[in-house]
Design an enzyme around this catalytic site. Structure first.
Site: not given
Ligand code: NAD
Length: 493
Positions: A176, A251, A285, A384
């Site tokens: 997906k 992750e 990331c 973040e």
């Protein structure tokens, strides 16, 4: 009328059961590029069913590991052949620089070749138990149907990081992709079929997280979920997987420190800081979003970083001269901007950037931004941002910066700039992150395992270790003694 793309299920383009499609647009020009199938539970059910049947089909189940490796190698060759097409597709989808995508496409086949080579090297062992009459050996087996859910910032690379080891180990897949970047992952699945993977081994259901991602995670026939994305979504996925005792590889996000010591080559460190936070417009990331500079080099480093930030060419990601493209979609731009405003309200100073730059295209551009006057307890240094925003902070001692660097919920990566070898090793040992870079930033290889510590993830991606994430270990005991089996109630001392 824009183009329209269906799911890819059982080797065929498959219209969504409920018939819905959603638009996907170019973040640089805002033009609608195509419509993709808006997947729902019904589509996910069909894809998992196809993947389940493919897993049990002798065409795949009985294929030798070496032959699986051949197929992956052929897929690698097809990616090489279609590299320019894939690079352009992904740049249009998420705004990444075309030249960065060309570089990614140059290394992407290496992921497929690496796991192609590993496919027939994953083996069990014979265990020398105390009972010499009984042979005990282990074997590694594929898990079954693996669900792979990926984000928009590097869809091809992040999908391939899951697909290659999962297929090498003999699993089948339902992928997906992010709703912002459906196209290249669909194309990868088409190429897998062209490479010779049997129908149903690689399936793609496009759509939104809640509508297509959640039913995939919750599907009772799923053997494992491999997810790359935000920590919040990862946490929900981990709960769902735990409730059914299926494994997950996660992750997740990061807030990585990039530390410049007084003994560093400051020119190199400045380039490392710029690469760490402004590459891919900070939408990575591993972005080095918290920059710590020793007080004795703080001003010099700041000036060099800010100068380079001001000279970064922001614009059309298709052009060779462009160094920073747009953010991937409108909410991203709003999020980045609101974090900068929040930082200012908390006391930060915008040294450069902090606004949309002058770019002729109407897209979601944001200037490379450097914040000073920040501390490690502000929201801009704890959360973040996922954009081109560096928060630069001074420090005085190694112990102090270690404590600051590790004082975060995340543990994905960390950079260290020093010419002192002992310090480099000390920092590598004591930094609480899965990847440590010394005098470099962003070095990466399919061969090198990656693990997010703390809230940055669970499990390992890349390297030999990643193969184990897609297998289960079986222990087999065989009695080689043909004599009578002893009465279980007569104990021998
Ligand atoms: P996201 O979590 O919003 O979405 C990721 C994927 O999950 C998308 O495909 C989305 O549709 C799907 N999804 C959303 N809600 C879901 C649900 N309830 N159930 C199942 N699937 C769901 O993340 P994003 O904004 O696409 O990506 C950015 C994030 O990814 C950042 O936090 C970044 O740090 C992280 N990331 C991590 C790595 C890594 O290797 N650690 C690499 C790239 C990006």
């Amino acid at each position: 009328m824009s183009e329209r793309y269906d799911h890819f299920i059982n080797g065929r383009h498959t219209a969504p059961v409920r018939g819905g499609y959603f638009p996907s647009s170019n973040p640089a020009t805002l033009e609608v590029l195509y419509e993709a199938a808006r997947g729902t539970k019904e589509d996910v059910d069909a894809a998992v069913e196809a993947a389940g049947q493919a897993f049990d089909n002798p065409l795949w189940r009985d294929l030798s590991a070496t032959r699986r490796g051949h197929l992956l190698r052929r897929l690698g060759d097809l990616v090489v052949e279609h590299a320019e097409e894939l690079a352009r597709m992904e740049t249009r989808d998420n705004g990444k620089l075309l030249r960065e995508m060309r570089a990614q496409l140059a290394t992407l086949p290496e992921y497929l070749y690496y796991y192609a080579g590993l496919a027939d090297k994953v083996q069990g062992s014979q265990i020398p138990t105390s009972n010499i009459q009984v042979l005990n050996y282990t074997q590694r087996e594929p898990l079954g149907v693996v669900g792979a859910i990926t984000p928009w910032n590097s869809p091809l690379t992040l999908t391939t990081s899951k697909l290659a080891p999962a297929l090498a180990a003999g699993n089948t897949l339902v992928i997906k992709p992010s709703e912002y970047t459906s196209r290249t992952v669909l194309r990868l699945a088409e190429l897998a079929t062209e490479a010779g993977f049997p129908d149903g081994v690689v399936n793609v259901v496009t759509g939104y997280g809640a509508e297509a991602g959640a039913p995939l995670v919750e599907h009772p026939k799923l053997a494992k979920i491999s997810f790359t994305g935000s920590t919040a979504t990862g946490s929900a996925i981990a709960s769902s997987a735990a409730a059914r005792f299926i494994g997950c590889t996660l992750e997740l996000g990061g807030k990585s420190p990039n530390i410049v010591f007084e003994d560093a080559n400051v020119d190199n460190a400045a380039m490392g800081v710029v690469a760490g936070i402004f590459a891919a417009a900070g939408q990575t990331c591993i972005a080095g979003s918290r920059v710590f500079a020793h007080r004795s080099v703080y001003d010099e480093l700041l000036e060099k970083v800010a100068d380079r930030a001001r000279s970064i060419v922001v614009g059309d990601p298709m052009l060779e001269a462009t160094e920073l493209g747009p953010l991937a979609f409108d909410a991203q731009q709003q999020k980045v901007n609101s974090y900068v405003e929040l930082g200012v309200s908390e006391g930060a100073t915008v040294l450069t950037g902090g606004r949309r730059p002058d770019v002729a295209l109407p897209g979601y551009f944001y200037a490379p931004t450097v914040l000073t006057g920040v501390t490690n307890d502000m929201r801009v240094t704890r959360e973040e941002i996922f954009g081109p925003v560096a928060a630069v902070m001074p420090f005085d001692t190694e112990e102090e910066v270690l404590a600051l660097a590790n004082d975060t919920q995340y543990g994905l990566a960390a950079g260290v700039w020093t010419q002192n070898l002992s310090r480099a090793h000390r920092m590598a040992r004591r930094l609480d992150a899965g990847t440590i870079w010394v005098n470099t930033y962003r070095a990466m290889s399919p061969m090198s395992p990656r693990q997010g510590f703390k809230d940055s993830g669970v499990g390992i991606e890349h390297g030999l270790e990643s193969m184990h994430e897609y297998t289960r270990l079986k222990s087999v005991w065989i009695n080689t003694d043909e004599g009578p089996v002893a009465d279980p109630f007569i104990m021998r001392s």
